[in-house]
Scaffold this motif. Sequence first.
Motif, short mmCIF file in Angstrom:
data_model
loop_
_atom_site.label_atom_id
_atom_site.label_comp_id
_atom_site.label_asym_id
_atom_site.label_seq_id
_atom_site.Cartn_x
_atom_site.Cartn_y
_atom_site.Cartn_z
N ALA A 213 -2.83 9.97 63.51
CA ALA A 213 -2.50 11.29 64.04
C ALA A 213 -0.98 11.47 64.14
O ALA A 213 -0.44 12.51 63.75
N GLU A 214 -0.31 10.44 64.59
CA GLU A 214 1.15 10.49 64.69
C GLU A 214 1.81 10.50 63.33
O GLU A 214 2.75 11.27 63.07
N LEU A 215 1.33 9.65 62.42
CA LEU A 215 1.93 9.56 61.09
C LEU A 215 1.71 10.85 60.29
O LEU A 215 2.61 11.31 59.59
N ARG A 216 0.54 11.42 60.41
CA ARG A 216 0.25 12.66 59.68
C ARG A 216 1.19 13.77 60.10
O ARG A 216 1.71 14.52 59.27
N GLN A 217 1.45 13.86 61.38
CA GLN A 217 2.37 14.88 61.88
C GLN A 217 3.81 14.58 61.44
O GLN A 217 4.53 15.48 61.02
N LYS A 218 4.19 13.31 61.50
CA LYS A 218 5.55 12.93 61.14
C LYS A 218 5.86 13.25 59.69
O LYS A 218 6.89 13.87 59.39
N TYR A 219 4.97 12.85 58.77
CA TYR A 219 5.28 13.01 57.35
C TYR A 219 5.01 14.41 56.83
O TYR A 219 5.55 14.80 55.80
N ALA A 220 4.24 15.18 57.57
CA ALA A 220 4.03 16.57 57.17
C ALA A 220 5.28 17.39 57.36
O ALA A 220 5.44 18.46 56.76
#
Length: 222
Positions: A213-220
């Motif tokens: 959840a954190e990574l998806r938001q970060k790289y988006a």
Amino acid sequence: MTDWNPFSPTFEYEHIDARTLQHSAWVGHRRFSYDLIRFYRPRLFVELGTHWGASFFSMCQAVKDGALPTSCYAVDTWVGDGHTGQYNNEVYDTISSISSTLYPHFSHLLRTTFDEALEQFEDGSIDLLHIDGFHQYEAVKHDYETWLPKVAPNGIVLFHDISIHGFGFGVWKLWGELTAQYPSLEFAHSAGLGILFPKGTTDQYDTLHLQWAELRQKYANT
């Protein structure tokens, strides 16, 4: 097990020729793919469909910066297809120059069809496979099924354009079928990127899944 670390890389290739990024839907995945290579440390990375090289050289940059023992192969005819359109030798000549200038010791270009390249890789040898060729459903399904035996027991398969419906693209359809069977993660931005673990759950999957959840938001947002 290696921890996931975000880096702030300089992508050298874009300073040689800006066309590597021009009109590329892969721009939004460069940071993730770079960090994935640094995290996963694959022995063998193979890309099916390279065009101007935004994805391939982003991962080569990670190998170079991390001094990793990774061999990188780009497989493409560099003549185009029904989705990219046809193009001349200028694309291949540019890619070849960047490869030999920036990543000479570990990047290899195979100018051939995907099927013809199969015999150059042993079964179970590819740790990271990126499929980004002709995006029609039957074509990408064929690429996946013929190359799957080459994927290592803990291997990862990336699919670009999983978010594109229309224009004759069918990656989304295959992606839906595969995610019903295997562990997977995905991004919706930049035409979508699917991360498939076709041999089952691995330590790498567990690490990413816990932070997804954190990574998806970060790289988006990159």
